[in-house]
Each structure stands twice: as C-alpha cells, then as structure tokens.
Design a protein around this motif. Structure first.
Motif, PDB file in Angstrom:
ATOM      1  N   LEU A 245      35.235  26.159  34.854  1.00 52.83           N
ATOM      2  CA  LEU A 245      35.537  27.379  34.398  1.00 52.83           C
ATOM      3  C   LEU A 245      34.922  27.374  32.649  1.00 52.83           C
ATOM      4  O   LEU A 245      34.256  28.188  32.287  1.00 52.83           O
ATOM      5  N   ASP A 246      35.216  25.903  31.992  1.00 53.56           N
ATOM      6  CA  ASP A 246      35.088  26.164  30.914  1.00 53.56           C
ATOM      7  C   ASP A 246      33.516  25.877  30.707  1.00 53.56           C
ATOM      8  O   ASP A 246      32.822  26.735  29.834  1.00 53.56           O
TER       9      ASP A 246
ATOM     10  N   ALA B  10      31.204  27.290  32.651  1.00 52.56           N
ATOM     11  CA  ALA B  10      30.712  28.504  33.142  1.00 52.56           C
ATOM     12  C   ALA B  10      30.818  29.411  32.137  1.00 52.56           C
ATOM     13  O   ALA B  10      30.103  30.218  31.750  1.00 52.56           O
ATOM     14  N   TYR B  11      31.955  29.558  31.082  1.00 53.85           N
ATOM     15  CA  TYR B  11      32.233  30.381  30.125  1.00 53.85           C
ATOM     16  C   TYR B  11      31.207  29.881  28.968  1.00 53.85           C
ATOM     17  O   TYR B  11      30.589  30.987  28.408  1.00 53.85           O
TER      18      TYR B  11
ATOM     19  N   LEU C 234      26.623  33.548  36.335  1.00 52.49           N
ATOM     20  CA  LEU C 234      27.771  32.870  35.871  1.00 52.49           C
ATOM     21  C   LEU C 234      29.161  33.584  35.666  1.00 52.49           C
ATOM     22  O   LEU C 234      30.002  33.172  36.234  1.00 52.49           O
ATOM     23  N   THR C 235      28.846  35.005  35.877  1.00 47.20           N
ATOM     24  CA  THR C 235      29.926  35.838  35.834  1.00 47.20           C
ATOM     25  C   THR C 235      30.490  35.799  37.116  1.00 47.20           C
ATOM     26  O   THR C 235      31.907  35.720  37.433  1.00 47.20           O
TER      27      THR C 235
ATOM     28  N   GLU D   4      30.177  33.227  39.272  1.00 49.02           N
ATOM     29  CA  GLU D   4      30.692  31.984  39.519  1.00 49.02           C
ATOM     30  C   GLU D   4      32.283  31.895  38.699  1.00 49.02           C
ATOM     31  O   GLU D   4      33.356  31.314  39.553  1.00 49.02           O
ATOM     32  N   ILE D   5      32.505  32.429  37.632  1.00 51.38           N
ATOM     33  CA  ILE D   5      33.669  32.548  36.996  1.00 51.38           C
ATOM     34  C   ILE D   5      34.744  33.312  37.874  1.00 51.38           C
ATOM     35  O   ILE D   5      35.968  32.913  38.058  1.00 51.38           O
ATOM     36  N   GLU D   6      34.225  34.589  38.253  1.00 49.77           N
ATOM     37  CA  GLU D   6      35.350  35.246  39.242  1.00 49.77           C
ATOM     38  C   GLU D   6      35.504  34.440  40.341  1.00 49.77           C
ATOM     39  O   GLU D   6      36.657  34.414  40.924  1.00 49.77           O
TER      40      GLU D   6
ATOM     41  N   ARG E 152      38.117  31.574  39.537  1.00 47.67           N
ATOM     42  CA  ARG E 152      39.307  32.222  39.127  1.00 47.67           C
ATOM     43  C   ARG E 152      40.146  32.490  40.286  1.00 47.67           C
ATOM     44  O   ARG E 152      41.180  32.573  40.461  1.00 47.67           O
TER      45      ARG E 152
END
Length: 54
Positions: free
Chosen positions: A12-13, A15-16, A34-35, A37-39, A42
């Motif tokens: 997550l870090d 990807a952010y 990336l958005t 991937e973050i979703e 999470r």
C-alpha cells in the motif's frame, strides 16, 4: 504485526507513493492502475480484518 499485514502495508505504501508520482507527472493511466491496486489491497486487508488509517 504479522508477515501478511506487513506485506499489505508495504505494498500500500508503495502504491500510494507511485500514485503521488503518477498524479504529479500527469500519467493518468498509471494513476488509474495504482488507484485500482490500492482499492484491491484495502479490500483484501479488510477481508482479513486488517484496517489501515490512510
């Protein structure tokens, strides 16, 4: 913190950070990727009872 949680947090870090860079450089495709991937990360964390503040 277990290995699974640590791995999710690390991914997550990354990807952010990548999302910030993609947004700054105007790379909309990478930002969208990336958005997503973050979703996904999470959602995976939440499915396992892990919550992150960000």
């Amino acid at each position: 913190m277990g290995e699974f949680t640590t791995t999710i947090a690390s991914r997550l870090d990354q990807a952010y950070k990548g999302l910030e860079e993609a947004t700054s450089s105007g790379d909309d495709f990478l930002a969208d990727t990336l958005t997503a991937e973050i979703e996904d990360l999470r959602r995976l964390a939440e499915d396992h009872g892990i919550r992150f503040q960000r």
